[in-house]
Design a protein around this motif. Structure first.
Motif: not given
Length: 251
Positions: A115-126, A131-136
């Motif tokens: 694993e190099v990194g990860v992208v997490h979405s954050r919910w919003h109505l519109w 958020d983009l991470y490289l490791g921690n």
């Protein structure tokens, strides 16, 4: 996993360099005819091109999804999948892995299974927030206003623009075809490395002004940004059977 381990970092850079040292990439999703004619969810395919090379029509890379045929039909854009980024000859560069999601999505960039990194979405109505991470370490954030905004700007912790992902608008005819075929096209702009300096600059068009912005993204971070481009296509622009009802639930 600490990507800053020197040997591991050098190994990653060697694999990512042929594709990700390019300043701009155009990612085009192939037409899915079975989906159009029979409402059958196919594995997605993309072609990657460099608009600045002399042979602009020659792909510099490919993206191919691998997923379970039954889960594709049942879950559609929420399905789990792995997508391989390869060069034009089919040699793997890196992969992205997206697990099943209900509301918020996550997509992981991996090189040789690490694993190099990860992208997490954050919910919003519109709004469309990522958020983009490289490791921690979080290295970028996207806060798109949603609705008809098709430009996704990546900003670092100091609010510096570090990359832009644009869904390209190609005229009424193309947009009508995209609506029915999912044949989306995206431009990813990273910038050029300045000669004789460690600074990197990107030129981006923003309304009526040309912007010159500092770009500190390294190659592993660029791989995570491309993972975001794949996630955006599934989260925001893939056609859904239930339309805007799913959008309100976090699609």
């Amino acid at each position: 996993m600490s990507w800053r381990n020197r040997d591991l970092c050098l190994e990653m850079v060697a694999k990512l360099k042929p594709l990700l040292t390019r300043a701009r990439l155009i990612i085009t999703r192939k037409v899915e005819w079975a989906s159009i004619m029979f409402a059958y969810a196919q594995e997605t395919r993309y072609i990657i091109k460099d608009p600045r090379t002399p042979r602009r029509k020659t792909p510099v890379g490919l993206i191919r999804e691998k997923s379970n045929v039954i889960l594709r039909q049942l879950l559609w854009t929420r399905r789990p999948f792995v997508a391989e980024f390869t060069d034009a000859r089919g040699n793997e560069i890196f992969t992205v892995r997206r697990p099943f999601r209900w509301i918020n999505s996550s997509i992981y960039a991996e090189v040789d299974g690490k694993e190099v990194g990860v992208v997490h979405s954050r919910w919003h109505l519109w709004r469309r927030n990522y958020d983009l991470y490289l490791g921690n370490r979080q290295f970028a954030v996207v806060e798109n206003p949603g609705f008809w905004s098709w430009s996704f700007a990546l900003f670092d912790e100091d609010d510096n623009l570090v990359a832009i992902i644009d869904r390209k608008v190609r005229g009424v005819g193309w947009e009508c075809m995209q609506h029915f075929t999912n044949a989306s096209q995206y431009e990813v702009r990273f910038g050029d490395a300045g000669k004789g300096t460690d600074k990197v600059f990107c030129f981006a068009k923003d309304m009526d002004n040309d912007l010159r912005v500092f770009l500190p993204l390294d190659l592993p971070e660029r791989a995570v940004a491309l993972a975001l481009a794949v996630s955006l296509d599934h989260d925001c622009f893939s056609r859904r059977r239930l339309g805007w009802v799913l959008r309100l639930l976090g699609a």
